[in-house]
Scaffold this motif. Structure first.
Motif, short mmCIF file in Angstrom:
data_model
loop_
_atom_site.label_atom_id
_atom_site.label_comp_id
_atom_site.label_asym_id
_atom_site.label_seq_id
_atom_site.Cartn_x
_atom_site.Cartn_y
_atom_site.Cartn_z
N GLU A 70 0.83 -1.21 0.00
CA GLU A 70 0.00 0.00 0.00
C GLU A 70 0.86 1.26 0.00
O GLU A 70 0.58 2.22 -0.72
CB GLU A 70 -0.92 0.01 1.22
N LEU A 71 1.89 1.26 0.84
CA LEU A 71 2.76 2.43 0.92
C LEU A 71 3.46 2.68 -0.41
O LEU A 71 3.49 3.81 -0.92
CB LEU A 71 3.79 2.24 2.03
N ALA A 72 4.01 1.63 -1.00
CA ALA A 72 4.71 1.79 -2.27
C ALA A 72 3.76 2.23 -3.38
O ALA A 72 4.13 3.06 -4.23
CB ALA A 72 5.40 0.48 -2.65
N ASP A 73 2.55 1.69 -3.38
CA ASP A 73 1.57 2.11 -4.38
C ASP A 73 1.21 3.59 -4.22
O ASP A 73 1.04 4.32 -5.21
CB ASP A 73 0.30 1.26 -4.28
N ALA A 74 1.10 4.05 -2.96
CA ALA A 74 0.79 5.46 -2.71
C ALA A 74 1.92 6.35 -3.21
O ALA A 74 1.68 7.42 -3.80
CB ALA A 74 0.55 5.68 -1.22
N VAL A 75 3.17 5.93 -3.00
CA VAL A 75 4.31 6.69 -3.48
C VAL A 75 4.32 6.73 -5.01
O VAL A 75 4.52 7.78 -5.63
CB VAL A 75 5.63 6.10 -2.94
N ASP A 76 4.10 5.57 -5.64
CA ASP A 76 4.08 5.53 -7.11
C ASP A 76 2.99 6.42 -7.68
O ASP A 76 3.20 7.10 -8.69
CB ASP A 76 3.87 4.08 -7.58
N GLU A 77 1.84 6.41 -7.04
CA GLU A 77 0.73 7.23 -7.52
C GLU A 77 1.08 8.72 -7.42
O GLU A 77 0.79 9.50 -8.32
CB GLU A 77 -0.53 6.93 -6.71
N ALA A 78 1.71 9.11 -6.32
CA ALA A 78 2.09 10.51 -6.15
C ALA A 78 3.15 10.91 -7.17
O ALA A 78 3.09 12.01 -7.76
CB ALA A 78 2.59 10.74 -4.73
N THR A 93 8.19 14.90 -3.26
CA THR A 93 6.89 14.24 -3.40
C THR A 93 6.92 12.87 -2.76
O THR A 93 5.96 12.46 -2.08
CB THR A 93 6.52 14.14 -4.89
N LEU A 94 8.00 12.13 -2.96
CA LEU A 94 8.14 10.81 -2.34
C LEU A 94 8.05 10.93 -0.82
O LEU A 94 7.30 10.19 -0.17
CB LEU A 94 9.46 10.18 -2.77
N ALA A 97 4.57 11.77 0.38
CA ALA A 97 3.65 10.64 0.23
C ALA A 97 3.84 9.62 1.35
O ALA A 97 2.86 9.06 1.86
CB ALA A 97 3.85 9.98 -1.13
N VAL A 98 5.09 9.37 1.75
CA VAL A 98 5.34 8.44 2.85
C VAL A 98 4.73 9.00 4.14
O VAL A 98 4.08 8.27 4.90
CB VAL A 98 6.85 8.18 3.02
N ARG A 99 4.94 10.29 4.39
CA ARG A 99 4.38 10.90 5.62
C ARG A 99 2.85 10.86 5.60
O ARG A 99 2.22 10.55 6.62
CB ARG A 99 4.86 12.34 5.74
N ASP A 100 2.25 11.19 4.46
CA ASP A 100 0.78 11.18 4.38
C ASP A 100 0.24 9.79 4.69
O ASP A 100 -0.75 9.65 5.43
CB ASP A 100 0.32 11.63 2.99
N TRP A 101 0.85 8.77 4.11
CA TRP A 101 0.37 7.42 4.35
C TRP A 101 0.56 7.04 5.82
O TRP A 101 -0.32 6.42 6.44
CB TRP A 101 1.11 6.42 3.46
N ALA A 102 1.70 7.41 6.38
CA ALA A 102 1.96 7.08 7.79
C ALA A 102 0.94 7.75 8.71
O ALA A 102 0.49 7.14 9.69
CB ALA A 102 3.38 7.52 8.16
N LEU A 220 12.64 17.81 5.01
CA LEU A 220 12.68 17.21 3.68
C LEU A 220 13.56 18.05 2.74
O LEU A 220 14.31 17.50 1.92
CB LEU A 220 11.25 17.09 3.14
N THR A 221 13.47 19.36 2.87
CA THR A 221 14.30 20.26 2.05
C THR A 221 15.78 20.05 2.37
O THR A 221 16.62 19.99 1.46
CB THR A 221 13.90 21.72 2.30
N LEU A 222 16.10 19.94 3.65
CA LEU A 222 17.49 19.70 4.05
C LEU A 222 17.99 18.34 3.54
O LEU A 222 19.15 18.20 3.13
CB LEU A 222 17.62 19.77 5.57
N LEU A 223 17.12 17.35 3.55
CA LEU A 223 17.52 16.04 3.02
C LEU A 223 17.74 16.10 1.51
O LEU A 223 18.66 15.45 1.00
CB LEU A 223 16.45 14.99 3.36
N ALA A 224 16.93 16.88 0.80
CA ALA A 224 17.14 17.06 -0.63
C ALA A 224 18.48 17.73 -0.90
O ALA A 224 19.21 17.35 -1.83
CB ALA A 224 15.99 17.88 -1.23
N ASP A 225 18.83 18.70 -0.06
CA ASP A 225 20.14 19.34 -0.19
C ASP A 225 21.26 18.35 0.10
O ASP A 225 22.30 18.34 -0.57
CB ASP A 225 20.24 20.52 0.78
N THR A 226 21.06 17.50 1.10
CA THR A 226 22.06 16.48 1.44
C THR A 226 22.29 15.52 0.28
O THR A 226 23.43 15.11 0.00
CB THR A 226 21.61 15.70 2.69
#
Length: 231
Positions: A70-78, A93-94, A97-102, A220-226
């Motif tokens: 379910e989680l992976a499907d939600a990520v793929d859909e997003a 977005t990934l 989507a993980v946070r929303d599902w959680a 999430l922004t800091l992780l994208a920078d990382t």
């Protein structure tokens, strides 16, 4: 060929067992899951449930597979709504989507990424594929950005890396990123799961952050920078 009435009835019973199992998971946690209690809510004797699920561990495995899928499907859909070459937005977005599902499925998220259930060992042949789908989506995203020359260099080179493990992954998965790229990918993954877990399980305290969404966006922004994904 269409399923027979007997096959449809069996499939429905299996769905009902999983549905009730999820309800019990939310109320009692994974350690409190009981096939006898599931049978009671299903309205059958416990021996009848064993024709479909042979043990509590088998039920936990089925719930794990369902949750990971379910989680992976939600990520793929997003991600389907994001421009493929916009790697930074893909990552953001990934993560969202993980946070929303959680947040929608906290009990299932706890089963997937929370404290291991005492005495239970997930069978890798059933859970590894579903359980690594989101991580592989992240790894593929970073790999695509790497091949396109769209990753900024890391600010510093780590003093040591698990190079042998990374080399095995390259050979098995057909990835080309160097050790720094692999290290940043796993750091981003652990940071994402850690940020969501801390929020979901109240590890910041009840009054520390009045806007957890804003905190997560910054993380999430800091992780994208990382990861080296340029804005």
């Amino acid at each position: 060929m269409s399923p027979t009435p007997r096959e449809r009835a069996r499939a429905q019973t299996e769905q009902d067992i999983l549905r009730i199992g999820r309800e019990h998971l939310a109320r009692h946690g994974a350690a409190g899951l009981s096939l006898r209690a599931v049978a009671r809510d299903l309205g059958v004797v416990s021996s009848a449930v064993y024709r479909y699920v042979r043990s509590r561990d088998e039920l936990l495995t089925a719930l794990l597979v369902e949750g990971y899928t379910e989680l992976a499907d939600a990520v793929d859909e997003a991600l389907a709504t994001v421009e493929p070459l916009d790697y930074r937005t893909q990552f953001l977005t990934l993560g969202a989507a993980v946070r929303d599902w959680a947040r929608d499925e906290p009990a299932m998220y706890a089963l997937l990424y929370g404290t291991p259930v005492p005495g239970y060992h997930a069978p890798g042949e059933q859970t590894t594929g579903p359980g690594t789908r989101v991580l592989m989506t992240l790894a593929t995203l970073v790999e695509d950005a790497h091949r396109a020359g769209r990753l900024d260099p890391p600010p510093a080179t780590p003093s040591a890396t698990p190079s042998r493990d990374y080399a095995t992954m390259r050979a098995e998965l057909g990835l080309t990123g160097d050790d720094d790229t692999f290290g940043r990918t796993f750091l981003a993954w652990s940071g994402l799961i850690g940020a969501i877990t801390a929020e979901l399980f109240g590890q910041y305290g009840t009054d520390t952050f009045t806007d957890p969404g804003a905190l997560f966006t910054q993380q999430l922004t800091l992780l994208a920078d990382t990861l080296g994904l340029p804005a």
